[in-house]
Design an enzyme around this catalytic site. Structure first.
Site, PDB file in Angstrom:
ATOM      1  CG  ASP A 106      -1.756   1.191   1.413  1.00 23.26           C
ATOM      2  OD1 ASP A 106      -1.607   2.151   0.630  1.00 23.26           O
ATOM      3  OD2 ASP A 106      -2.581   1.188   2.342  1.00 23.26           O
ATOM      4  CB  VAL A 107       1.967   3.674  -2.618  1.00 23.88           C
ATOM      5  CG1 VAL A 107       2.499   2.619  -3.569  1.00 23.88           C
ATOM      6  CG2 VAL A 107       0.687   4.296  -3.111  1.00 23.88           C
ATOM      7  CE1 TYR A 149      -6.723  11.221  -9.571  1.00 26.22           C
ATOM      8  CE2 TYR A 149      -7.333  12.867 -11.197  1.00 26.22           C
ATOM      9  CZ  TYR A 149      -6.736  11.670 -10.880  1.00 26.22           C
ATOM     10  OH  TYR A 149      -6.142  10.909 -11.865  1.00 26.22           O
ATOM     11  CE  LYS A 152      -3.146  11.481  -9.988  1.00 23.51           C
ATOM     12  NZ  LYS A 152      -2.115  10.430 -10.090  1.00 23.51           N
TER      13      LYS A 152
HETATM   14  P1  NAD Z   1      -6.937   2.093 -12.027  1.00 22.48           P
HETATM   15  O1  NAD Z   1      -7.913   2.348 -10.936  1.00 22.48           O
HETATM   16  O2  NAD Z   1      -7.317   1.173 -13.133  1.00 22.48           O
HETATM   17  O3  NAD Z   1      -5.559   1.556 -11.417  1.00 22.48           O
HETATM   18  C1  NAD Z   1      -4.993   2.160 -10.284  1.00 22.48           C
HETATM   19  C2  NAD Z   1      -3.854   1.316  -9.796  1.00 22.48           C
HETATM   20  O4  NAD Z   1      -3.369   1.888  -8.580  1.00 22.48           O
HETATM   21  C3  NAD Z   1      -4.272  -0.115  -9.479  1.00 22.48           C
HETATM   22  O5  NAD Z   1      -3.260  -0.997  -9.884  1.00 22.48           O
HETATM   23  C4  NAD Z   1      -4.395  -0.099  -7.958  1.00 22.48           C
HETATM   24  O6  NAD Z   1      -4.168  -1.362  -7.361  1.00 22.48           O
HETATM   25  C5  NAD Z   1      -3.312   0.891  -7.589  1.00 22.48           C
HETATM   26  N1  NAD Z   1      -3.526   1.465  -6.259  1.00 22.48           N
HETATM   27  C6  NAD Z   1      -4.576   2.183  -5.819  1.00 22.48           C
HETATM   28  N2  NAD Z   1      -4.405   2.491  -4.529  1.00 22.48           N
HETATM   29  C7  NAD Z   1      -3.213   1.978  -4.155  1.00 22.48           C
HETATM   30  C8  NAD Z   1      -2.481   1.964  -2.956  1.00 22.48           C
HETATM   31  N3  NAD Z   1      -2.936   2.553  -1.832  1.00 22.48           N
HETATM   32  N4  NAD Z   1      -1.292   1.333  -2.927  1.00 22.48           N
HETATM   33  C9  NAD Z   1      -0.834   0.718  -4.029  1.00 22.48           C
HETATM   34  N5  NAD Z   1      -1.470   0.699  -5.205  1.00 22.48           N
HETATM   35  C10 NAD Z   1      -2.654   1.317  -5.250  1.00 22.48           C
HETATM   36  O7  NAD Z   1      -6.521   3.513 -12.559  1.00 22.48           O
HETATM   37  P2  NAD Z   1      -5.741   3.981 -13.885  1.00 22.48           P
HETATM   38  O8  NAD Z   1      -6.729   4.705 -14.690  1.00 22.48           O
HETATM   39  O9  NAD Z   1      -4.950   2.892 -14.458  1.00 22.48           O
HETATM   40  O10 NAD Z   1      -4.796   5.087 -13.215  1.00 22.48           O
HETATM   41  C11 NAD Z   1      -3.397   4.953 -13.074  1.00 22.48           C
HETATM   42  C12 NAD Z   1      -2.825   6.314 -12.766  1.00 22.48           C
HETATM   43  O11 NAD Z   1      -3.114   7.222 -13.835  1.00 22.48           O
HETATM   44  C13 NAD Z   1      -3.398   6.957 -11.488  1.00 22.48           C
HETATM   45  O12 NAD Z   1      -2.380   7.663 -10.813  1.00 22.48           O
HETATM   46  C14 NAD Z   1      -4.411   7.919 -12.043  1.00 22.48           C
HETATM   47  O13 NAD Z   1      -4.665   8.980 -11.164  1.00 22.48           O
HETATM   48  C15 NAD Z   1      -3.739   8.369 -13.321  1.00 22.48           C
HETATM   49  N6  NAD Z   1      -4.653   8.919 -14.313  1.00 22.48           N
HETATM   50  C16 NAD Z   1      -5.600   8.165 -14.913  1.00 22.48           C
HETATM   51  C17 NAD Z   1      -6.441   8.748 -15.853  1.00 22.48           C
HETATM   52  C18 NAD Z   1      -7.503   7.988 -16.581  1.00 22.48           C
HETATM   53  O14 NAD Z   1      -8.223   8.600 -17.380  1.00 22.48           O
HETATM   54  N7  NAD Z   1      -7.643   6.698 -16.405  1.00 22.48           N
HETATM   55  C19 NAD Z   1      -6.318  10.107 -16.152  1.00 22.48           C
HETATM   56  C20 NAD Z   1      -5.344  10.846 -15.503  1.00 22.48           C
HETATM   57  C21 NAD Z   1      -4.501  10.240 -14.587  1.00 22.48           C
END
Ligand code: NAD
Length: 247
Positions: free
Chosen positions: A62-63, A155, A159
């Site tokens: 858990d980060v 959020y 970010k």
């Molecule tokens: P997702 O929800 O599919 O995946 C998130 C990942 O983070 C998962 O592998 C989950 O297990 C991990 N995670 C969550 N909480 C955690 C914790 N406490 N400790 C360890 N791991 C943890 O989301 P995604 O869309 O793949 O997003 C990945 C990254 O990209 C995130 O930082 C998100 O904010 C960013 N992001 C996504 C989008 C989008 O449109 N999907 C847009 C902008 C930024």
């Protein structure tokens, strides 16, 4: 001992994190990735990376917990024979809601994972990179951290904070041969965007000049650029992968 570079990716079990793991494996890196709880999904990421010829270690962590980050970093360094060449801070969560109704827990949870988690990982891994006098750190920000978004104050705070940390650490580490950059995705089809209401989804999609959502591979390619040799003279930058949303 492998002479492949070692990349440590947080949140690699699905979505963008999984695509990043697979892409970095494809360009010749060994992979250590963390996952929070979904062991079968983590096994699938491991399989996909191994198919690309990578050695892979998956670690449950858990980060938002600094001790667990330190343990993850120690395991990655052991797996890499004392080296961690690339760190990708990808793990992230959302807890959306309008500000006047937002609970303290929802603010704290998002900041604890997205902002503090990124700090814990950068602090721990930079010690290894400074010793090696090389390294690449890539942080996952968001277009929301660049331009804000109604209903995502927590959020956006996390970010935007990631961007501030990226630029600050880039200045601290530039003379040591270490680059620190951020990728800011727009709307990418993953579980995270799958949770959005139909209205929020339509509103976001309507704001994309290129029309339509991005793919996880679009983000992974940008991360691979910052993780590789071609970007050696670029640091402290934020690359939006967003179909023009941030213009
Ligand atoms: P997702 O929800 O599919 O995946 C998130 C990942 O983070 C998962 O592998 C989950 O297990 C991990 N995670 C969550 N909480 C955690 C914790 N406490 N400790 C360890 N791991 C943890 O989301 P995604 O869309 O793949 O997003 C990945 C990254 O990209 C995130 O930082 C998100 O904010 C960013 N992001 C996504 C989008 C989008 O449109 N999907 C847009 C902008 C930024």
């Amino acid at each position: 001992m492998s002479d492949r570079k070692l990349a440590l990716v947080t949140g690699g079990s699905r979505g963008i994190g999984r695509a990043v793991c697979v892409k970095l494996a494809e360009i010749g890196m060994d992979i250590v990735f963390s996952y929070q709880s979904d062991a079968p999904a983590a096994e699938e990421t491991e399989r996909l990376c191994e198919e690309k010829g990578a050695r892979v270690l998956k670690v449950q962590a858990d980060v938002s917990n600094s001790d667990q980050c330190d343990r993850l970093i120690a395991q990655a360094s052991w797996f890499g024979g004392g080296h961690i060449d690339v760190l990708v801070n990808n793990a992230g969560i959302t807890r959306d809601g309008l500000t006047m109704r937002m609970k303290n827990e929802d603010f704290d949870a998002v900041v604890n994972v997205n902002l503090k988690g990124t700090f814990y990982m950068m602090r721990g891994v930079s010690r290894f990179m400074i010793r090696a006098r090389r390294g690449r750190i890539v942080n996952m920000s968001s277009v929301v951290g660049v331009r804000g978004n109604a209903g995502q104050l927590n959020y956006a705070a996390s970010k935007s904070g990631v961007i501030g940390m990226t630029k600050s650490l880039a200045k601290e580490l530039a003379s040591r041969g270490i680059t620190v950059n951020a990728v800011a995705p727009g709307f990418i089809e993953t579980d995270m965007t799958g949770k959005m209401t139909a209205n929020a989804r339509d509103a976001s999609l309507a704001e994309i000049p290129m029309g339509g959502a991005g793919r996880v591979e679009d983000v992974a390619c940008a991360v691979a650029f910052f993780a590789g040799e071609e970007s050696r003279y670029i640091t402290g930058q934020v690359l939006c992968v967003d179909g023009g949303m941030a213009i």
